[in-house]
Design a protein around this motif. Structure first.
Motif, PDB file in Angstrom:
ATOM      1  N   ARG A  11      -7.164  -2.798  -0.892  1.00 26.35           N
ATOM      2  CA  ARG A  11      -6.799  -2.582  -2.298  1.00 26.35           C
ATOM      3  C   ARG A  11      -7.699  -1.355  -2.593  1.00 26.35           C
ATOM      4  O   ARG A  11      -7.168  -0.277  -3.334  1.00 26.35           O
ATOM      5  CB  ARG A  11      -6.630  -3.884  -3.253  1.00 26.35           C
ATOM      6  CG  ARG A  11      -6.598  -3.517  -4.841  1.00 26.35           C
ATOM      7  CD  ARG A  11      -5.367  -2.891  -4.864  1.00 26.35           C
ATOM      8  NE  ARG A  11      -5.371  -2.453  -6.217  1.00 26.35           N
ATOM      9  CZ  ARG A  11      -5.335  -2.974  -7.576  1.00 26.35           C
ATOM     10  NH1 ARG A  11      -4.921  -4.454  -7.477  1.00 26.35           N
ATOM     11  NH2 ARG A  11      -5.302  -2.555  -8.549  1.00 26.35           N
ATOM     12  N   GLY A  12      -9.082  -1.579  -2.564  1.00 28.84           N
ATOM     13  CA  GLY A  12      -9.914  -0.443  -3.010  1.00 28.84           C
ATOM     14  C   GLY A  12      -9.619   0.624  -2.222  1.00 28.84           C
ATOM     15  O   GLY A  12      -9.758   1.716  -2.785  1.00 28.84           O
TER      16      GLY A  12
ATOM     17  N   ASP B 239      -6.512   2.287  -3.714  1.00 28.74           N
ATOM     18  CA  ASP B 239      -6.606   2.712  -4.993  1.00 28.74           C
ATOM     19  C   ASP B 239      -7.604   4.159  -4.885  1.00 28.74           C
ATOM     20  O   ASP B 239      -7.173   5.207  -5.631  1.00 28.74           O
ATOM     21  CB  ASP B 239      -7.245   1.894  -5.897  1.00 28.74           C
ATOM     22  CG  ASP B 239      -6.624   0.745  -6.359  1.00 28.74           C
ATOM     23  OD1 ASP B 239      -5.511   0.763  -5.917  1.00 28.74           O
ATOM     24  OD2 ASP B 239      -7.201  -0.462  -6.857  1.00 28.74           O
TER      25      ASP B 239
ATOM     26  N   GLN C 119       0.688  -1.192   0.028  1.00 28.61           N
ATOM     27  CA  GLN C 119      -0.041  -0.036  -0.038  1.00 28.61           C
ATOM     28  C   GLN C 119       0.824   1.108   0.018  1.00 28.61           C
ATOM     29  O   GLN C 119       0.481   2.339  -0.715  1.00 28.61           O
ATOM     30  CB  GLN C 119      -0.989  -0.016   1.301  1.00 28.61           C
ATOM     31  CG  GLN C 119      -2.026  -1.065   1.135  1.00 28.61           C
ATOM     32  CD  GLN C 119      -3.078  -0.798   2.242  1.00 28.61           C
ATOM     33  OE1 GLN C 119      -2.589  -0.807   3.528  1.00 28.61           O
ATOM     34  NE2 GLN C 119      -4.296  -1.000   2.148  1.00 28.61           N
TER      35      GLN C 119
ATOM     36  N   THR D 214     -11.211   3.125 -11.648  1.00 28.75           N
ATOM     37  CA  THR D 214     -11.604   1.946 -12.240  1.00 28.75           C
ATOM     38  C   THR D 214     -11.396   1.958 -13.730  1.00 28.75           C
ATOM     39  O   THR D 214     -10.989   0.881 -14.103  1.00 28.75           O
ATOM     40  CB  THR D 214     -13.255   2.031 -12.155  1.00 28.75           C
ATOM     41  OG1 THR D 214     -13.575   2.044 -10.895  1.00 28.75           O
ATOM     42  CG2 THR D 214     -13.954   0.718 -12.715  1.00 28.75           C
TER      43      THR D 214
ATOM     44  N   SER E 283      -9.886 -12.832   2.259  1.00 27.11           N
ATOM     45  CA  SER E 283      -9.994 -12.222   0.667  1.00 27.11           C
ATOM     46  C   SER E 283     -10.638 -10.816   0.574  1.00 27.11           C
ATOM     47  O   SER E 283     -10.476 -10.100  -0.055  1.00 27.11           O
ATOM     48  CB  SER E 283     -10.561 -13.324  -0.531  1.00 27.11           C
ATOM     49  OG  SER E 283     -11.630 -13.688   0.056  1.00 27.11           O
ATOM     50  N   THR E 284     -11.766 -10.804   1.487  1.00 23.75           N
ATOM     51  CA  THR E 284     -12.673  -9.712   1.244  1.00 23.75           C
ATOM     52  C   THR E 284     -11.779  -8.539   1.993  1.00 23.75           C
ATOM     53  O   THR E 284     -11.782  -7.440   1.431  1.00 23.75           O
ATOM     54  CB  THR E 284     -13.911  -9.734   2.143  1.00 23.75           C
ATOM     55  OG1 THR E 284     -14.814 -10.869   1.633  1.00 23.75           O
ATOM     56  CG2 THR E 284     -14.879  -8.635   2.337  1.00 23.75           C
ATOM     57  N   ASP E 285     -11.082  -8.888   2.961  1.00 24.15           N
ATOM     58  CA  ASP E 285     -10.086  -7.866   3.607  1.00 24.15           C
ATOM     59  C   ASP E 285      -9.341  -7.229   2.585  1.00 24.15           C
ATOM     60  O   ASP E 285      -8.935  -6.168   2.425  1.00 24.15           O
ATOM     61  CB  ASP E 285      -9.486  -8.262   4.783  1.00 24.15           C
ATOM     62  CG  ASP E 285     -10.338  -8.545   6.272  1.00 24.15           C
ATOM     63  OD1 ASP E 285     -11.035  -7.750   6.203  1.00 24.15           O
ATOM     64  OD2 ASP E 285      -9.717  -9.624   6.622  1.00 24.15           O
ATOM     65  N   LEU E 286      -8.667  -8.056   1.738  1.00 21.44           N
ATOM     66  CA  LEU E 286      -7.660  -7.932   0.785  1.00 21.44           C
ATOM     67  C   LEU E 286      -8.478  -6.812  -0.247  1.00 21.44           C
ATOM     68  O   LEU E 286      -7.887  -5.804  -0.662  1.00 21.44           O
ATOM     69  CB  LEU E 286      -6.972  -9.002  -0.036  1.00 21.44           C
ATOM     70  CG  LEU E 286      -6.143  -9.740   0.893  1.00 21.44           C
ATOM     71  CD1 LEU E 286      -5.744 -11.157   0.415  1.00 21.44           C
ATOM     72  CD2 LEU E 286      -5.013  -8.915   1.448  1.00 21.44           C
ATOM     73  N   GLU E 287      -9.801  -7.415  -0.597  1.00 18.97           N
ATOM     74  CA  GLU E 287     -10.295  -6.358  -1.545  1.00 18.97           C
ATOM     75  C   GLU E 287     -10.592  -5.051  -0.998  1.00 18.97           C
ATOM     76  O   GLU E 287     -10.342  -4.060  -1.940  1.00 18.97           O
ATOM     77  CB  GLU E 287     -11.612  -7.019  -2.033  1.00 18.97           C
ATOM     78  CG  GLU E 287     -11.475  -7.960  -3.047  1.00 18.97           C
ATOM     79  CD  GLU E 287     -12.747  -8.611  -3.396  1.00 18.97           C
ATOM     80  OE1 GLU E 287     -13.960  -7.914  -3.575  1.00 18.97           O
ATOM     81  OE2 GLU E 287     -13.003  -9.869  -3.563  1.00 18.97           O
ATOM     82  N   ASP E 288     -10.735  -5.144   0.227  1.00 18.07           N
ATOM     83  CA  ASP E 288     -11.245  -3.874   0.915  1.00 18.07           C
ATOM     84  C   ASP E 288     -10.173  -2.884   0.882  1.00 18.07           C
ATOM     85  O   ASP E 288     -10.174  -1.775   0.502  1.00 18.07           O
ATOM     86  CB  ASP E 288     -11.636  -3.891   2.140  1.00 18.07           C
ATOM     87  CG  ASP E 288     -13.238  -4.409   2.043  1.00 18.07           C
ATOM     88  OD1 ASP E 288     -13.879  -4.389   1.146  1.00 18.07           O
ATOM     89  OD2 ASP E 288     -13.719  -4.973   3.255  1.00 18.07           O
TER      90      ASP E 288
END
Length: 107
Positions: free
Chosen positions: A60-61, A64, A11, A103, A53-58
């Motif tokens: 990353r989002g 970004d 990050q 996006t 996997s949800t934590d990783l998506e959050d």
């Protein structure tokens, strides 16, 4: 190195590299992450010790999106707005604009 440290390191690198400036990343956001554009500080939520996997998506989002503010938000234009309600409204619209730009850029 633990997964949490890898995520935080990534990050920080993404924020500094993608924003094209020396953005400092701190993990102190209580409710929602935010970009302190004036001081060049990205405030992200603390990284959980156990990552789903949800934590990783959050995570990353969050990174970004806040990086998008450093790249695309005009801090001078926001500083000129004095009306608190208008500032709130502009922030909502700006968040949507940033989501669209990020996006498109980082599918």
């Amino acid at each position: 190195m633990r997964p949490k440290q890898y995520v935080e390191s990534a990050q920080g690198a993404a924020a500094s590299g993608l924003a094209g400036m020396g953005v400092q990343v701190v993990y102190d956001a209580k409710d929602a992450p935010y970009a302190d554009l004036k001081n060049g500080v990205m405030h992200l939520r603390p990284t959980p010790d156990e990552l789903s996997s949800t934590d990783l998506e959050d995570l990353r989002g969050d990174c970004d999106h806040e990086t998008g503010h450093f790249k695309h938000t005009d801090i001078k234009a926001l500083e000129d707005v004095k009306c608190p309600f208008l500032k709130l409204l502009i922030n909502v619209v700006e968040d949507g604009r940033i989501e669209k730009l990020v996006t498109d850029e980082y599918y």
